[in-house]
Enzyme design. Structure first.
Site, PDB file in Angstrom:
ATOM      1  N   THR A  58       4.907   8.352 -31.083  1.00  0.00           N
ATOM      2  CA  THR A  58       4.260   7.134 -31.584  1.00  0.00           C
ATOM      3  C   THR A  58       5.259   5.981 -31.651  1.00  0.00           C
ATOM      4  OG1 THR A  58       2.703   8.462 -32.857  1.00  0.00           O
ATOM      5  CG2 THR A  58       2.976   6.164 -33.539  1.00  0.00           C
ATOM      6  N   ASN A 144      -4.282  13.034 -23.120  1.00  0.00           N
ATOM      7  CA  ASN A 144      -4.153  14.084 -24.127  1.00  0.00           C
ATOM      8  C   ASN A 144      -5.472  14.771 -24.459  1.00  0.00           C
ATOM      9  OD1 ASN A 144      -4.225  11.263 -25.167  1.00  0.00           O
ATOM     10  ND2 ASN A 144      -4.859  12.305 -27.028  1.00  0.00           N
ATOM     11  N   GLN A 172       2.260  14.077 -23.271  1.00  0.00           N
ATOM     12  CA  GLN A 172       1.568  15.327 -22.913  1.00  0.00           C
ATOM     13  C   GLN A 172       2.078  15.934 -21.612  1.00  0.00           C
ATOM     14  OE1 GLN A 172      -0.953  17.103 -24.444  1.00  0.00           O
ATOM     15  NE2 GLN A 172      -0.939  15.770 -26.233  1.00  0.00           N
ATOM     16  N   HIS A 192       7.646  17.673 -30.475  1.00  0.00           N
ATOM     17  CA  HIS A 192       6.764  18.788 -30.820  1.00  0.00           C
ATOM     18  C   HIS A 192       5.792  19.166 -29.719  1.00  0.00           C
ATOM     19  CE1 HIS A 192       3.078  16.462 -32.241  1.00  0.00           C
ATOM     20  NE2 HIS A 192       3.978  15.495 -32.199  1.00  0.00           N
ATOM     21  N   THR A 228      20.354   5.954 -38.668  1.00  0.00           N
ATOM     22  CA  THR A 228      21.224   7.121 -38.480  1.00  0.00           C
ATOM     23  C   THR A 228      20.496   8.162 -37.645  1.00  0.00           C
ATOM     24  OG1 THR A 228      22.295   6.705 -40.583  1.00  0.00           O
ATOM     25  CG2 THR A 228      22.484   8.942 -39.698  1.00  0.00           C
ATOM     26  N   CYS A 316     -12.744  10.685 -37.439  1.00  0.00           N
ATOM     27  CA  CYS A 316     -13.908  10.550 -38.306  1.00  0.00           C
ATOM     28  C   CYS A 316     -13.740   9.242 -39.061  1.00  0.00           C
ATOM     29  CB  CYS A 316     -13.907  11.700 -39.295  1.00  0.00           C
ATOM     30  SG  CYS A 316     -15.413  12.631 -39.306  1.00  0.00           S
TER      31      CYS A 316
HETATM   32  N1  PLP Z   1       0.896  10.048 -26.991  1.00  0.00           N
HETATM   33  C1  PLP Z   1       0.172  11.134 -26.666  1.00  0.00           C
HETATM   34  C2  PLP Z   1      -0.465  11.214 -25.330  1.00  0.00           C
HETATM   35  C3  PLP Z   1       0.019  12.170 -27.590  1.00  0.00           C
HETATM   36  O1  PLP Z   1      -0.710  13.240 -27.268  1.00  0.00           O
HETATM   37  C4  PLP Z   1       0.657  12.049 -28.853  1.00  0.00           C
HETATM   38  C5  PLP Z   1       0.514  13.105 -29.871  1.00  0.00           C
HETATM   39  O2  PLP Z   1      -0.355  13.931 -29.827  1.00  0.00           O
HETATM   40  C6  PLP Z   1       1.412  10.898 -29.129  1.00  0.00           C
HETATM   41  C7  PLP Z   1       1.506   9.919 -28.169  1.00  0.00           C
HETATM   42  C8  PLP Z   1       2.098  10.723 -30.435  1.00  0.00           C
HETATM   43  O3  PLP Z   1       3.306  11.462 -30.469  1.00  0.00           O
HETATM   44  P1  PLP Z   1       3.953  11.870 -31.871  1.00  0.00           P
HETATM   45  O4  PLP Z   1       3.030  12.888 -32.483  1.00  0.00           O
HETATM   46  O5  PLP Z   1       5.285  12.452 -31.507  1.00  0.00           O
HETATM   47  O6  PLP Z   1       4.082  10.646 -32.698  1.00  0.00           O
END
Ligand code: PLP
Length: 375
Positions: A58, A144, A172, A192, A228, A316
């Site tokens: 993000t 995604n 993704q 993650h 940091t 939602c």
């Molecule tokens: N962009 C896509 C295509 C994602 O699938 C996601 C998270 O699912 C993100 C951005 C956001 O990444 P993060 O969860 O590391 O902030």
């Protein structure tokens, strides 16, 4: 998390040292950060200096979208156009909407076809119409929700021809398909999604790209992203990405086989199920299905009660299920969009998981159909 990532991270969690400090412990931590940067750069096919650490996908997306726009706009004030695919993750979508609502950006949402692939001809037309006025193009590497892989190389070639920076959200895609991060101007990845820790990500940004920072402070990360550095998370991300790259072909083949079996069996054994997304150019671990006459949330909760966790792409709002913007952009009607679920498969998914799903799903769908779609 992958065991390699956990091990690398645990070793750093108990170590001392801020990588910006000059003493011995600081220099040791810096070495870990720089070695991690090198291995991440090598997997992404860019120079180590291109890798900027962030708190996740993000932040990387926001930094690219707002940072590229603001830098370009202040250099050339007439450049107010932002061209974005209409199926972006909210990390990009909302950043673009913010520019439109608060910073005078003129946003052009690029349409997609029925399988969720962005319309490159429309992009070319928009670049012609907005010649000299476009600040930024943003198109994700792979979606995604439905998994459709986007024509990134074609988008990059068009952007290069018009001298417009191009950001691609590859959160993704990295670890699932080959990703050459030198193709777009900037590219976002997240820990993650590759078997690494939460809360760490990368913006791969060409050194030549002008990007205004969002966060000001100690001037770390080329002065683009102060703060940091999180050495344990960075070490974990590097270990995960390296491992994901090493076993990608074998893992992807296995996941794809299981995914195809899941789709084949669900569509074959339950009436009124359709698959969404591109059946060929698609991420291996996503099966996105619509269940006629069902509310997606009902399916999700009934499956969850049976120990099967899946997701809906939509949010939602005030308790009312909203159809996914991705599915609507692909031309699905709102009811069908709301009847959809995403099943995600990964490195640890097994044949018995698919069997378990098929044991439970027919009954769950029958129950959800009796309840009908929410009004
Ligand atoms: N962009 C896509 C295509 C994602 O699938 C996601 C998270 O699912 C993100 C951005 C956001 O990444 P993060 O969860 O590391 O902030």
């Amino acid at each position: 998390m992958r065991p390699e990532a956990l091990e690398a991270m645990l070793a750093e969690l108990v170590a001392v040292g801020n990588p910006s400090s000059q003493h011995t412990s600081g220099r040791r931590a810096r070495r870990i950060v720089e070695e991690s940067r090198e291995s991440i750069a090598s997997v992404l096919a860019v120079a180590p200096g291109d890798v900027v650490f962030t708190s996740g996908g993000t932040e990387a997306d926001n930094l690219a979208v707002k940072g590229l726009y603001r830098a370009r706009r202040s250099a050339e004030p007439q450049r107010t156009w932002v061209l974005s695919s209409s199926i972006e993750h909210h990390a990009v979508l909302d950043a673009v909407e913010h520019l439109g609502a608060h910073e005078d950006a003129d946003v052009v949402w690029l349409p997609v076809d029925g399988v969720g692939r962005v319309d490159v001809e429309r992009l070319a037309e928009s670049l012609v119409a907005g010649e000299g006025r476009t600040a930024l193009v943003t198109v994700m590497w792979a979606n995604n929700e439905v998994g459709t892989i986007q024509p990134v190389a074609e988008v990059a070639a068009l952007c290069a021809a018009y001298g417009v920076p191009f950001h691609s959200d590859a959160v993704q895609a990295v670890g699932q398909v080959p990703v050459d991060a030198s193709v777009p101007t900037t590219l976002a990845a997240s820990g993650h999604k590759v078997g690494g820790p939460l809360g760490v990500g990368v913006l791969s940004a060409r050194r030549s790209a002008a990007i205004e920072p969002l966060v000001h402070g100690g001037g770390q990360e080329r002065d683009i992203r102060s703060g940091t550095l999180d050495t344990p998370a960075i070490a974990g991300l590097a270990a995960a990405l390296t491992a994901a790259d090493a076993d990608r072909d074998e893992r992807v083949a296995q996941v794809r086989t299981l995914r195809d079996e899941l789709v084949h069996r669900v569509v074959g054994e339950i009436d009124g199920v359709t698959r969404n997304g591109d059946p060929v150019d698609c991420l291996p671990g996503i099966a996105h299905l619509s269940f006629e006459g069902c509310e997606g949330d009902a399916l999700l909760l009934l499956l969850d009660a049976a120990g099967i966790e899946c997701s809906r792409g939509s949010a939602c709002s005030a308790g009312v299920p909203q159809p996914s913007h991705v599915l609507l952009a692909m031309g699905l009607d709102a009811l069908t969009a709301r009847s959809s679920l995403r099943f995600s498969l990964g490195r640890t998914t097994s044949e018995s998981d698919i069997d378990r799903l098929l044991d439970v799903l027919p009954g769950v769908v029958a129950r959800a159909r009796r309840a009908g779609p929410a009004r």
